[in-house]
Design a protein around this motif. Structure first.
Motif, PDB file in Angstrom:
ATOM      1  N   ASP A  98       0.876  -1.169   0.000  1.00  0.00           N
ATOM      2  CA  ASP A  98       0.000   0.000   0.000  1.00  0.00           C
ATOM      3  C   ASP A  98       0.918   1.225   0.000  1.00  0.00           C
ATOM      4  OD1 ASP A  98       0.822   0.591   2.604  1.00  0.00           O
ATOM      5  OD2 ASP A  98      -1.067   0.036   3.540  1.00  0.00           O
ATOM      6  N   SER A  99       0.366   2.408   0.135  1.00  0.00           N
ATOM      7  CA  SER A  99       1.194   3.611   0.008  1.00  0.00           C
ATOM      8  C   SER A  99       2.266   3.723   1.086  1.00  0.00           C
ATOM      9  CB  SER A  99       0.307   4.852   0.019  1.00  0.00           C
ATOM     10  OG  SER A  99      -0.490   4.855   1.186  1.00  0.00           O
ATOM     11  N   ASN A 100       2.063   3.066   2.224  1.00  0.00           N
ATOM     12  CA  ASN A 100       3.015   3.195   3.331  1.00  0.00           C
ATOM     13  C   ASN A 100       3.873   1.966   3.592  1.00  0.00           C
ATOM     14  OD1 ASN A 100       1.858   5.754   3.978  1.00  0.00           O
ATOM     15  ND2 ASN A 100       0.174   4.661   4.960  1.00  0.00           N
ATOM     16  N   GLY A 136      -3.656  -3.677   0.789  1.00  0.00           N
ATOM     17  CA  GLY A 136      -2.958  -3.169  -0.378  1.00  0.00           C
ATOM     18  C   GLY A 136      -3.129  -4.070  -1.581  1.00  0.00           C
TER      19      GLY A 136
END
Length: 177
Positions: free
Chosen positions: A75-77, A167
């Motif tokens: 995912d984005s993180n 994600g």
């Protein structure tokens, strides 16, 4: 049926690929290239030799194969390591005898023993749930391509290992070459 399951040996690669090719020859939802995928995964950094298993009959002939390879859930993180179960193959004369199930159980046990905590599979919606797989969407995990929700599944090898994971699955380049 008496079946021995063990790690695949390097000198068995060609034989295994023939088994994989024959296993998918008449499968409706197959591109008939699963054996090529196995070959590409073996040459990639996603390959884990200990998670490439073969099933042998009483004559010590290879009659089945399973492969788990490294993937990530991104995912984005975060990026979390996981495994892809693909493919599981049984020679046509040995299908419907429980060998595929034995291979899956052995591979999942091996994966857990090697410290992996989850597995992703794109497969038959009525087959994989009996091994504990659930739709990956249960954990907000998505495929990187369009696919029906019920055939894209995940399994926690250790309790709650996917609890804070979400994600898109990132397969190795071997899957898209």
């Amino acid at each position: 049926m008496d079946i021995l399951i063990r790690q695949e040996l390097t000198e068995e690669y060609n034989t295994t690929e023939e088994i994989v090719k024959k296993a998918f020859l008449h499968e409706e939802y197959s591109d008939k290239k699963e054996h090529v995928l196995v070959n590409r995964i073996r040459k990639s950094d996603a390959f884990i030799p200990e998670l490439s298993l073969v099933a042998l009959n009483q004559e010590k002939d290879i009659v089945g194969h399973i492969l788990l390879s490294k993937i990530k859930i991104v995912d984005s993180n975060n990026a979390v390591d996981s495994l892809a179960l693909a493919p599981v193959s049984v020679a046509p004369d040995y299908q419907k005898k429980g060998i595929g199930s034995q291979l899956i159980h052995a591979a999942l046990k091996n994966a857990k023993e090697h410290g992996f905590s989850s597995v992703i599979v794109l497969g038959h919606k009525d087959y994989y749930p009996k091994f504990g797989f659930k739709p990956a969407s249960f954990w907000n995990i998505q495929a990187p391509f369009e696919v029906p929700d019920e055939v894209f599944m995940a399994l926690e090898l250790t309790k709650n290992s996917l609890e804070n994971v979400q994600g898109v699955v990132q397969y190795s380049k071997s899957f898209s070459e």
